[in-house]
Scaffold this motif. Structure first.
Motif, PDB file in Angstrom:
ATOM      1  N   MET A  28      32.454  40.879  40.966  1.00 59.09           N
ATOM      2  CA  MET A  28      31.732  39.796  40.308  1.00 59.09           C
ATOM      3  C   MET A  28      30.688  39.194  41.249  1.00 59.09           C
ATOM      4  N   TYR A  31      27.741  41.462  41.566  1.00 54.80           N
ATOM      5  CA  TYR A  31      26.901  41.393  40.373  1.00 54.80           C
ATOM      6  C   TYR A  31      26.122  40.070  40.329  1.00 54.80           C
ATOM      7  N   ARG A  32      26.825  38.974  40.556  1.00 54.15           N
ATOM      8  CA  ARG A  32      26.219  37.640  40.475  1.00 54.15           C
ATOM      9  C   ARG A  32      25.132  37.418  41.500  1.00 54.15           C
ATOM     10  N   TRP A 117      33.314  31.807  40.222  1.00 56.85           N
ATOM     11  CA  TRP A 117      33.162  33.122  39.595  1.00 56.85           C
ATOM     12  C   TRP A 117      34.071  34.165  40.228  1.00 56.85           C
ATOM     13  N   ALA A 121      36.878  35.814  37.730  1.00 57.49           N
ATOM     14  CA  ALA A 121      36.947  37.256  37.482  1.00 57.49           C
ATOM     15  C   ALA A 121      38.292  37.813  37.932  1.00 57.49           C
ATOM     16  N   GLY A 148      36.727  33.633  28.656  1.00 61.00           N
ATOM     17  CA  GLY A 148      35.821  34.544  29.357  1.00 61.00           C
ATOM     18  C   GLY A 148      34.540  34.786  28.575  1.00 61.00           C
ATOM     19  N   LEU A 149      34.666  34.995  27.287  1.00 60.99           N
ATOM     20  CA  LEU A 149      33.497  35.210  26.436  1.00 60.99           C
ATOM     21  C   LEU A 149      32.602  33.972  26.410  1.00 60.99           C
ATOM     22  N   TRP A 152      30.747  33.747  29.786  1.00 59.29           N
ATOM     23  CA  TRP A 152      29.654  34.728  29.895  1.00 59.29           C
ATOM     24  C   TRP A 152      28.473  34.333  29.025  1.00 59.29           C
ATOM     25  N   THR A 153      28.746  33.823  27.834  1.00 61.20           N
ATOM     26  CA  THR A 153      27.673  33.386  26.942  1.00 61.20           C
ATOM     27  C   THR A 153      26.915  32.219  27.556  1.00 61.20           C
ATOM     28  N   TYR A 155      26.728  31.408  30.713  1.00 65.40           N
ATOM     29  CA  TYR A 155      25.983  31.877  31.879  1.00 65.40           C
ATOM     30  C   TYR A 155      24.724  32.625  31.453  1.00 65.40           C
ATOM     31  N   GLY A 156      24.821  33.457  30.429  1.00 67.07           N
ATOM     32  CA  GLY A 156      23.660  34.201  29.954  1.00 67.07           C
ATOM     33  C   GLY A 156      22.552  33.282  29.476  1.00 67.07           C
ATOM     34  N   ARG A 159      20.989  31.608  32.473  1.00 64.48           N
ATOM     35  CA  ARG A 159      20.187  32.557  33.244  1.00 64.48           C
ATOM     36  C   ARG A 159      18.826  32.786  32.585  1.00 64.48           C
TER      37      ARG A 159
END
Length: 166
Positions: A28, A31-32, A117, A121, A148-149, A152-153, A155-156, A159
């Motif tokens: 994670m 990736y982050r 994060w 994860a 988790g979903l 992620w939403t 964070y998206g 971003r």
């Protein structure tokens, strides 16, 4: 907890679960923090904090059962400090990572973001493996998947607006 036998070798199941926690957190962070100038340093701090956590968790058995360890020092290889040892190790790892971030003059928000994060994860993978082993109730796993979903939403969206690290 669990022991897995691979040939003639017996592996502690909790160590495998914690290793999967670390691997998920490490992935994670990779990736982050892709493209971040301090990525190597942050991942190194997280790795050191996890290794420190593991060492303290295993050694905490001596703190809670000193007579048994003195009588049989090899017991440190087989036993750990349990849940109390996990809490002590977690506090020490958090303190270490905070100190390391401060020493490197990294922003506190970056420390918090990376830690959350990494832990999130790792915790998700840990819980998924517990569910696969039949240790975690299904409703608990579904709630975690929803969390988790949602994360992620969120964070998206952050971003896309340029408000998130990584």
């Amino acid at each position: 907890m669990y022991n897995f036998q691979i040939g003639s070798m017996v592996v502690n199941g909790q160590l495998i679960l914690f290793a999967s926690f670390y691997l998920a957190g490490w992935l994670m962070l990779h990736y982050r923090l892709r493209g971040h100038q301090d990525k190597k340093m942050i991942v190194s701090i997280a790795s050191n904090a996890f290794l420190l956590w593991l060492l303290i968790w295993k050694a905490s058995y001596f703190l809670f059962h000193p007579q048994e360890v003195i009588a049989a020092p090899m017991s440190l290889l087989y036993f750990d400090g349990g849940e109390w040892g996990q809490w002590i190790a977690s506090l020490v790892a958090i303190a270490y990572s905070g100190y390391a971030f401060r020493k490197q003059s990294l922003p506190a928000m970056l420390w918090l973001d990376s830690g959350v994060w990494f832990s999130f994860a790792g915790w998700m993978v840990y819980q998924a493996l517990l569910l696969m082993l039949g240790e975690s109730p299904s409703i608990y796993a579904l709630l975690l998947a929803g969390l988790g979903l949602a994360a992620w939403t969120w964070y998206g969206e952050k971003r896309q607006r340029g408000e998130a690290h990584g």
